[in-house]
Design a protein around this motif. Structure first.
Motif, short mmCIF file in Angstrom:
data_model
loop_
_atom_site.label_atom_id
_atom_site.label_comp_id
_atom_site.label_asym_id
_atom_site.label_seq_id
_atom_site.Cartn_x
_atom_site.Cartn_y
_atom_site.Cartn_z
N GLU A 82 28.80 -4.27 -58.24
CA GLU A 82 28.00 -5.46 -57.94
C GLU A 82 26.65 -5.33 -58.61
OE1 GLU A 82 26.37 -8.33 -54.39
OE2 GLU A 82 27.14 -6.37 -53.85
N SER A 84 23.96 -8.39 -58.81
CA SER A 84 23.81 -9.82 -58.57
C SER A 84 22.37 -10.21 -58.32
CB SER A 84 24.68 -10.24 -57.38
OG SER A 84 24.26 -9.58 -56.21
N ASP A 89 26.30 -13.36 -60.67
CA ASP A 89 26.77 -11.99 -60.84
C ASP A 89 26.81 -11.60 -62.32
OD1 ASP A 89 27.42 -11.45 -58.09
OD2 ASP A 89 29.16 -12.76 -58.33
#
Length: 149
Positions: A82, A84, A89
């Motif tokens: 991840e 983001s 993202d």
């Protein structure tokens, strides 16, 4: 939006930043979100660095964020699962070795107050001195004021 339109928009933004007409040297918001965890002697550490640059007379900013992660010592894989900024993202990435990076950008109306997050894991060949897999994740609020452009 087609890929051609997206590419043209990105080129236009980069040209504006390169020529300085968007005051690219003056970020209207910046911040970093660190995440780290160790399992024995094995550690994964990541950071999401966010910078926002004004787009003149638009009421918006160009937000650029990048994530970097290290897995130590002697990782076989390092992953960023991840990276983001708000609802946007960057691509997830898993690469051999102890370092990984990914990045993305978005045009965002101001003011904004959102979370930036980073998360991932490191994989290690042996577990005699620590966990075979070490993962971590963290988020932090990132705020930018609406500045006169």
């Amino acid at each position: 939006m087609t890929r051609r339109h997206a590419a043209a928009m990105a080129a236009s933004i980069l040209l504006t930043l390169a020529t300085g007409s968007a005051h690219a040297d003056t970020g209207v918001g910046a911040g970093a979100t660190p995440a780290n965890r160790c399992g024995g002697s094995h550690c994964w550490a990541g950071v999401n660095t966010v910078n926002a640059y004004p787009l003149p007379r638009s009421g918006a900013v160009l937000v650029v964020w990048n994530c970097q992660a290290t897995s130590t010592p002697d990782a076989t894989l390092t992953s960023i699962t991840e990276c983001s900024f708000g609802d946007y993202d960057a691509p997830a990435v898993t690469v051999p070795g102890g370092y990984a990076a990914t990045a993305s950008w978005a045009i965002v109306p101001t003011p904004f107050d959102v979370e930036a997050c980073v998360g991932g894991f490191g994989v290690f060949a042996e577990n005699a001195v620590g966990d075979h897999v070490v993962n971590a994740a963290a988020c932090k609020r990132i705020v930018a004021a609406d500045l006169p452009l």
